[in-house]
Design a protein around this motif. Structure first.
Motif, PDB file in Angstrom:
ATOM      1  N   GLU A 142       0.831  -1.191   0.000  1.00 50.93           N
ATOM      2  CA  GLU A 142       0.000   0.000   0.000  1.00 50.93           C
ATOM      3  C   GLU A 142       0.872   1.250   0.000  1.00 50.93           C
ATOM      4  O   GLU A 142       2.080   1.188   0.192  1.00 50.93           O
ATOM      5  CB  GLU A 142      -0.978   0.011   1.176  1.00 50.93           C
ATOM      6  N   VAL A 176       0.770   5.324   1.452  1.00 46.97           N
ATOM      7  CA  VAL A 176       0.119   6.326   2.271  1.00 46.97           C
ATOM      8  C   VAL A 176       0.535   7.695   1.750  1.00 46.97           C
ATOM      9  O   VAL A 176       1.724   7.956   1.556  1.00 46.97           O
ATOM     10  CB  VAL A 176       0.498   6.174   3.756  1.00 46.97           C
ATOM     11  N   SER A 203      -4.827   6.427   2.147  1.00 46.45           N
ATOM     12  CA  SER A 203      -4.188   5.126   1.985  1.00 46.45           C
ATOM     13  C   SER A 203      -4.664   4.507   0.674  1.00 46.45           C
ATOM     14  O   SER A 203      -5.874   4.415   0.429  1.00 46.45           O
ATOM     15  CB  SER A 203      -4.555   4.221   3.162  1.00 46.45           C
TER      16      SER A 203
END
Length: 86
Positions: free
Chosen positions: A18, A20, A31
């Motif tokens: 992921e 951020v 996110s």
């Protein structure tokens, strides 16, 4: 779609699958999942026309659906100010 790029003030932190994003102006954090991360990186590289093929290859999704999903995310990111017109 007109050429978009990440806002130069956005701070990004990669956390494996992921990404951020922090908008220092608003102090809002966002996110992005693995697909969103791939879209963001494709935009940064100036390769957005190939985004559907990249998503399709990486996540086994139909190219048409991948393009719709990418365009929706890009619209959201532009609306929040994380992406700006180049």
């Amino acid at each position: 779609m007109n050429l978009l790029k990440p806002h130069p003030d956005v701070i990004e932190t990669s956390l494996e699958d992921e990404l951020v994003l922090l908008d220092p102006k608003t102090q809002q954090m966002y996110s992005l999942n693995a697909t969103g991360k791939l879209i963001w990186e494709t935009l940064k590289a100036g390769e957005y026309p190939e985004v559907a093929q990249k998503i399709s290859a990486e996540f086994e999704v139909e190219a048409a659906q991948a393009q719709l999903d990418a365009d929706a995310l890009v619209s959201d990111l532009e609306r929040t100010g994380l992406l700006v017109r180049a």
